[in-house]
Design an enzyme around this catalytic site. Structure first.
Site, PDB file in Angstrom:
ATOM      1  N   SER A   7       0.851  -1.197   0.000  1.00  0.00           N
ATOM      2  CA  SER A   7       0.000   0.000   0.000  1.00  0.00           C
ATOM      3  C   SER A   7       0.881   1.239   0.000  1.00  0.00           C
ATOM      4  O   SER A   7       1.645   1.476   0.938  1.00  0.00           O
ATOM      5  CB  SER A   7      -0.886   0.005   1.243  1.00  0.00           C
ATOM      6  OG  SER A   7      -1.435   1.290   1.411  1.00  0.00           O
ATOM      7  N   HIS A  30      -1.226  -1.390  -4.267  1.00  0.00           N
ATOM      8  CA  HIS A  30      -2.504  -1.031  -3.636  1.00  0.00           C
ATOM      9  C   HIS A  30      -2.539   0.477  -3.403  1.00  0.00           C
ATOM     10  O   HIS A  30      -1.627   1.048  -2.807  1.00  0.00           O
ATOM     11  CB  HIS A  30      -2.629  -1.785  -2.308  1.00  0.00           C
ATOM     12  CG  HIS A  30      -3.937  -1.622  -1.612  1.00  0.00           C
ATOM     13  ND1 HIS A  30      -5.059  -2.351  -1.944  1.00  0.00           N
ATOM     14  CD2 HIS A  30      -4.307  -0.827  -0.581  1.00  0.00           C
ATOM     15  CE1 HIS A  30      -6.065  -2.009  -1.144  1.00  0.00           C
ATOM     16  NE2 HIS A  30      -5.636  -1.077  -0.310  1.00  0.00           N
ATOM     17  N   ASP A  32      -4.774   3.624  -1.937  1.00  0.00           N
ATOM     18  CA  ASP A  32      -5.869   3.954  -1.028  1.00  0.00           C
ATOM     19  C   ASP A  32      -6.386   5.360  -1.289  1.00  0.00           C
ATOM     20  O   ASP A  32      -5.704   6.347  -1.025  1.00  0.00           O
ATOM     21  CB  ASP A  32      -5.378   3.856   0.427  1.00  0.00           C
ATOM     22  CG  ASP A  32      -5.151   2.416   0.845  1.00  0.00           C
ATOM     23  OD1 ASP A  32      -6.106   1.630   0.763  1.00  0.00           O
ATOM     24  OD2 ASP A  32      -4.013   2.087   1.238  1.00  0.00           O
ATOM     25  N   MET A  34      -9.082   8.173  -0.320  1.00  0.00           N
ATOM     26  CA  MET A  34      -9.940   8.545   0.820  1.00  0.00           C
ATOM     27  C   MET A  34     -10.466   9.954   0.624  1.00  0.00           C
ATOM     28  O   MET A  34      -9.726  10.850   0.219  1.00  0.00           O
ATOM     29  CB  MET A  34      -9.126   8.511   2.115  1.00  0.00           C
ATOM     30  CG  MET A  34      -8.454   7.184   2.381  1.00  0.00           C
ATOM     31  SD  MET A  34      -7.517   7.253   3.908  1.00  0.00           S
ATOM     32  CE  MET A  34      -6.763   5.627   3.892  1.00  0.00           C
ATOM     33  N   HIS A  63      -8.347   1.038  -4.058  1.00  0.00           N
ATOM     34  CA  HIS A  63      -9.313   0.844  -2.964  1.00  0.00           C
ATOM     35  C   HIS A  63      -9.994   2.189  -2.702  1.00  0.00           C
ATOM     36  O   HIS A  63      -9.376   3.108  -2.176  1.00  0.00           O
ATOM     37  CB  HIS A  63      -8.515   0.349  -1.738  1.00  0.00           C
ATOM     38  CG  HIS A  63      -9.293   0.192  -0.480  1.00  0.00           C
ATOM     39  ND1 HIS A  63      -8.665  -0.058   0.738  1.00  0.00           N
ATOM     40  CD2 HIS A  63     -10.620   0.229  -0.213  1.00  0.00           C
ATOM     41  CE1 HIS A  63      -9.582  -0.159   1.679  1.00  0.00           C
ATOM     42  NE2 HIS A  63     -10.779   0.027   1.144  1.00  0.00           N
ATOM     43  N   MET A  65     -12.202   4.474  -0.782  1.00  0.00           N
ATOM     44  CA  MET A  65     -12.869   4.758   0.495  1.00  0.00           C
ATOM     45  C   MET A  65     -13.578   6.098   0.340  1.00  0.00           C
ATOM     46  O   MET A  65     -13.186   7.112   0.933  1.00  0.00           O
ATOM     47  CB  MET A  65     -11.840   4.767   1.626  1.00  0.00           C
ATOM     48  CG  MET A  65     -11.396   3.357   2.011  1.00  0.00           C
ATOM     49  SD  MET A  65      -9.853   3.331   2.929  1.00  0.00           S
ATOM     50  CE  MET A  65      -8.689   3.290   1.574  1.00  0.00           C
ATOM     51  N   MET A 136     -11.551  -5.842   5.408  1.00  0.00           N
ATOM     52  CA  MET A 136     -10.719  -4.929   6.194  1.00  0.00           C
ATOM     53  C   MET A 136     -10.468  -5.542   7.569  1.00  0.00           C
ATOM     54  O   MET A 136     -11.410  -5.965   8.247  1.00  0.00           O
ATOM     55  CB  MET A 136     -11.409  -3.575   6.378  1.00  0.00           C
ATOM     56  CG  MET A 136     -11.602  -2.756   5.109  1.00  0.00           C
ATOM     57  SD  MET A 136     -10.088  -2.392   4.221  1.00  0.00           S
ATOM     58  CE  MET A 136      -9.146  -1.479   5.458  1.00  0.00           C
ATOM     59  N   GLY A 141      -9.016   4.015   6.968  1.00  0.00           N
ATOM     60  CA  GLY A 141      -8.703   5.427   7.171  1.00  0.00           C
ATOM     61  C   GLY A 141      -7.221   5.707   7.360  1.00  0.00           C
ATOM     62  O   GLY A 141      -6.732   6.740   6.920  1.00  0.00           O
ATOM     63  N   PHE A 142      -6.514   4.779   7.987  1.00  0.00           N
ATOM     64  CA  PHE A 142      -5.107   5.041   8.309  1.00  0.00           C
ATOM     65  C   PHE A 142      -4.286   3.761   8.217  1.00  0.00           C
ATOM     66  O   PHE A 142      -4.793   2.675   8.525  1.00  0.00           O
ATOM     67  CB  PHE A 142      -4.977   5.601   9.732  1.00  0.00           C
ATOM     68  CG  PHE A 142      -5.701   6.907   9.904  1.00  0.00           C
ATOM     69  CD1 PHE A 142      -5.072   8.116   9.615  1.00  0.00           C
ATOM     70  CD2 PHE A 142      -7.028   6.928  10.301  1.00  0.00           C
ATOM     71  CE1 PHE A 142      -5.753   9.317   9.729  1.00  0.00           C
ATOM     72  CE2 PHE A 142      -7.722   8.126  10.425  1.00  0.00           C
ATOM     73  CZ  PHE A 142      -7.082   9.326  10.143  1.00  0.00           C
ATOM     74  N   GLY A 144      -0.851   1.549   9.516  1.00  0.00           N
ATOM     75  CA  GLY A 144      -0.146   1.364  10.779  1.00  0.00           C
ATOM     76  C   GLY A 144      -1.011   1.018  11.982  1.00  0.00           C
ATOM     77  O   GLY A 144      -0.572   1.162  13.120  1.00  0.00           O
ATOM     78  N   ASP A 174      -6.764  -6.474   4.180  1.00  0.00           N
ATOM     79  CA  ASP A 174      -6.104  -5.164   4.255  1.00  0.00           C
ATOM     80  C   ASP A 174      -6.183  -4.631   5.683  1.00  0.00           C
ATOM     81  O   ASP A 174      -7.279  -4.450   6.219  1.00  0.00           O
ATOM     82  CB  ASP A 174      -6.841  -4.221   3.287  1.00  0.00           C
ATOM     83  CG  ASP A 174      -6.233  -2.830   3.191  1.00  0.00           C
ATOM     84  OD1 ASP A 174      -5.167  -2.584   3.782  1.00  0.00           O
ATOM     85  OD2 ASP A 174      -6.851  -1.988   2.495  1.00  0.00           O
ATOM     86  N   GLY A 175      -5.004  -4.374   6.262  1.00  0.00           N
ATOM     87  CA  GLY A 175      -4.955  -3.743   7.576  1.00  0.00           C
ATOM     88  C   GLY A 175      -4.171  -4.558   8.583  1.00  0.00           C
ATOM     89  O   GLY A 175      -4.577  -5.658   8.955  1.00  0.00           O
ATOM     90  N   GLY A 196       1.078  -2.154   4.113  1.00  0.00           N
ATOM     91  CA  GLY A 196       1.650  -0.818   4.034  1.00  0.00           C
ATOM     92  C   GLY A 196       2.897  -0.722   4.876  1.00  0.00           C
ATOM     93  O   GLY A 196       4.025  -0.809   4.363  1.00  0.00           O
TER      94      GLY A 196
HETATM   95  C1  DX5 Z   1      -6.350   1.623   5.522  1.00  0.00           C
HETATM   96  C2  DX5 Z   1      -5.881   1.252   4.144  1.00  0.00           C
HETATM   97  C3  DX5 Z   1      -4.780   0.270   4.121  1.00  0.00           C
HETATM   98  C4  DX5 Z   1      -3.517   0.720   4.802  1.00  0.00           C
HETATM   99  C5  DX5 Z   1      -2.827  -0.525   5.298  1.00  0.00           C
HETATM  100  O1  DX5 Z   1      -7.542   2.315   5.428  1.00  0.00           O
HETATM  101  O2  DX5 Z   1      -6.940   0.696   3.397  1.00  0.00           O
HETATM  102  O3  DX5 Z   1      -4.507  -0.163   2.784  1.00  0.00           O
HETATM  103  O4  DX5 Z   1      -2.642   1.409   3.966  1.00  0.00           O
HETATM  104  O5  DX5 Z   1      -1.721  -0.145   6.053  1.00  0.00           O
HETATM  105  P1  DX5 Z   1      -1.034  -1.157   7.086  1.00  0.00           P
HETATM  106  O6  DX5 Z   1      -0.576  -2.348   6.289  1.00  0.00           O
HETATM  107  O7  DX5 Z   1       0.075  -0.351   7.664  1.00  0.00           O
HETATM  108  O8  DX5 Z   1      -2.094  -1.542   8.093  1.00  0.00           O
HETATM  109 ZN    ZN Z   2      -6.503  -0.231   1.429  1.00  0.00          ZN
END
Ligand code: DX5
Ligand code: ZN
Length: 215
Positions: A7, A30, A32, A34, A63, A65, A136, A141-142, A144, A174-175, A196
């Site tokens: 990501s 990937h 993201d 948002m 993706h 969002m 998910m 949203g974020f 880490g 994802d996540g 990510g």
């Molecule tokens: C969160 C994103 C993810 C995010 C994953 O809303 O959809 O794709 O970047 O990050 P990590 O792998 O750090 O959880």
């Molecule tokens: Zn994602």
């Protein structure tokens, strides 16, 4: 065969071209998107996907969002996305259907995404018509955040639905996917892993990608 989709949300956007090169041994990229409405954060949009398309031949897994994603399918298809995934919570069912039909018209691969609160059964009306289901394992949203292990039974349930109704469909997670949690989601039936921080936070991203694949 497990696919890894780094990501770019965890990349340094000031040098995105180089950041893509660092993960070129991965399978997909990937992206993201948002909107500050469907999720509280704002990330990147159409122009960045367009630039990525020029910078790499990697499969662009985008993706979305965003609220009412049907509004933007053409724009992301024009930008060069290979796959678009829309959240089932982002519109009423006719809006989700319309988004999937727009992807069909544009020849883009079709994905649906479930927030942690959404039950496995929610995929059933769409499962025969999609190329990918994304579960998910954090609140979107974020990057880490901590992996939500309570989503593992849902991944396993959707794997059963896929095997029954559409065996060619990918199951992406994802996540919070890292070397500790990757074996759990693979065991539950996922075949595409988004990562990510586990990739971009590693000293050697290529090694991190191999580790996540279980090599
Ligand atoms: C969160 C994103 C993810 C995010 C994953 O809303 O959809 O794709 O970047 O990050 P990590 O792998 O750090 O959880
Ligand atoms: Zn994602």
């Amino acid at each position: 065969m497990i696919k890894i989709a780094p990501s770019i949300l965890s990349a340094d956007f000031a040098k995105l071209g180089q950041e893509v090169q660092r993960v070129k041994s991965a399978d997909w990229l990937h992206v993201d998107v948002m909107d500050g409405m469907f999720v509280s954060n704002i990330s990147i949009g159409v122009p960045v996907v367009k630039s990525l398309r020029k910078a790499t031949d990697m499969f662009l897994d985008v993706h979305l969002m965003i609220e009412k994603p049907v509004r933007y399918i053409d724009a992301f298809a024009d930008a060069g996305a290979d796959l678009l995934s829309v959240h089932l919570e982002a519109d009423m069912p006719p809006g989700i259907r319309a988004a999937l039909e727009a992807m069909d018209r544009r020849g883009v691969k079709k994905g649906i995404v479930l927030r942690p609160i959404t039950a496995a059964e929610a995929v059933l009306p769409y499962i025969k018509d999609v190329d990918l289901i994304l579960v998910m394992t954090v609140e979107p949203g974020f990057g880490g955040q901590k992996f939500m292990a309570d989503q593992l039974p849902k991944i396993a349930a959707i794997r059963k639905y896929i095997d029954q109704y559409n065996p060619g469909c990918h199951l992406e997670v994802d996540g919070g996917v890292d070397p500790n949690t990757a074996p759990l989601v693979i065991q539950a039936g996922a075949d595409v892993l988004v990562a990510g921080s586990a990739v971009y936070g590693a000293a050697d991203p290529a090694q991190a990608i191999r580790t996540l694949r279980g090599e």
